[in-house]
Design an enzyme around this catalytic site. Structure first.
Site, PDB file in Angstrom:
ATOM      1  CB  SER A   1      -0.937  -0.026   1.212  1.00  0.00           C
ATOM      2  OG  SER A   1      -1.862   1.037   1.155  1.00  0.00           O
TER       3      SER A   1
ATOM      4  CE1 TYR B   1      -0.002   4.317  -6.762  1.00  0.00           C
ATOM      5  CE2 TYR B   1       0.320   5.803  -4.899  1.00  0.00           C
ATOM      6  CZ  TYR B   1       0.671   4.665  -5.594  1.00  0.00           C
ATOM      7  OH  TYR B   1       1.683   3.855  -5.120  1.00  0.00           O
TER       8      TYR B   1
ATOM      9  CE  LYS C   1      -0.489   1.654  -3.996  1.00  0.00           C
ATOM     10  NZ  LYS C   1      -0.191   0.210  -4.168  1.00  0.00           N
TER      11      LYS C   1
END
Length: 281
Positions: free
Chosen positions: A137, A148, A152
């Site tokens: 992550s 993005y 994560k």
């Protein structure tokens, strides 16, 4: 001898995971998009460490290729004991600048692949009552820096949930949350990281070593280095209004504009102190 499957294994952290795991005697299944690069790296690792290295060329954003990798994880004859979900990449541009199809492919790699492969691996690992899943992550998941970061955040929460479901089965799940790591990731995504102090960056070997150590201990969240553990805790508990204010792309753009303006003012002051320079020019 145990076997590890590593996605995104031809560059960055994935490549470092492959080398370190081979160095400790793990056989490997390397997964990446580029067949030629996969074969070259597999040959190098075999020559250096003498372990068995299998390869699977797969773009994990393609469902059919993702299924091939998932099927490999369920092989009862040659089982996988450690899954490292590392594959991922950044996109060049802001959310609105990038075509939505590109965002969809990125989400398929960053989230759907983690979901599908974790599901396939966990089910067979639980039957054997041993195994580990390590999902890469990012501390970006605590920020507000676009799709993005959002993906994560999902990976971290998903891994925490999976770890709780697996408790007592002999199988563990760990989320690795690195900060800035010295790999080609930021360059590939054309991310502007100029001006970040040297102390901000971590070296890939250190990050991977810490991640594997935490995975072996069954730790759910792995954040390498004290400074990033502190930053992660601050980002986790800080009011979201503050997080949005200091991590949004607009804030970063304003910061860079101020940096450029400050540099110009300093250059102007130097010219005023040394007028002969302009004459020399």
């Amino acid at each position: 001898m145990t076997r590890a499957l590593v996605t995104g294994s031809t560059a960055g952290l994935g490549l470092e995971f492959a080398w370190q795991l081979a160095g400790t005697g793990h056989d490997l299944v390397l997964v990446a998009r580029n067949e030629d690069r996969l074969q070259a790296i597999a040959a190098q690792i075999r020559d250096v460490h003498g372990v068995d290295v299998q390869t699977l060329a797969a773009d994990l954003s393609e469902r059919s290729r993702l299924e091939v990798v998932a099927k490999r994880l369920t092989d009862p004859v040659d089982p996988v004991d450690l899954l490292v979900n590392n594959a991922g990449y950044g996109l060049r541009g802001t959310f609105l600048e990038v075509p939505v199809e590109d965002h969809e492919r990125q989400m398929d790699t960053l989230m759907r692949a983690v979901l599908v492969l974790s599901h396939a691996a966990a089910r067979v690992m639980v039957q054997r009552r041993r195994g580990a899943i390590l999902n890469v992550s990012s501390l970006a998941g605590y920020t507000a820096t676009g799709p993005y970061a959002a993906s994560k955040s999902w990976v971290t929460v998903f891994t925490e949930s999976l770890a709780m479901e697996l408790k007592g089965t002999g199988v563990t799940a760990t989320a690795l949350l690195p900060g800035f790591v010295q790999t080609e990731f930021h360059e590939r995504a054309s991310m502007n990281v100029e001006g970040l102090p040297r102390v901000t960056w971590l070296k890939a070997p250190y990050v991977v070593e810490q991640a594997l150590r935490d995975t072996a201990r069954g730790q759910v969240i792995s954040i390498p280095s004290v400074k990033y553990r502190t930053a992660g805790e601050v980002g986790r508990i800080a009011p979201r209004s503050i997080v949005r204010a200091v991590t949004s792309p607009r804030w970063h753009q304003k910061l860079m504009e101020k940096k450029v303006a400050r540099a110009r003012r300093q250059a102007s002051r130097r010219d005023l102190r040394a007028p002969w320079r302009r004459d020399a020019e």
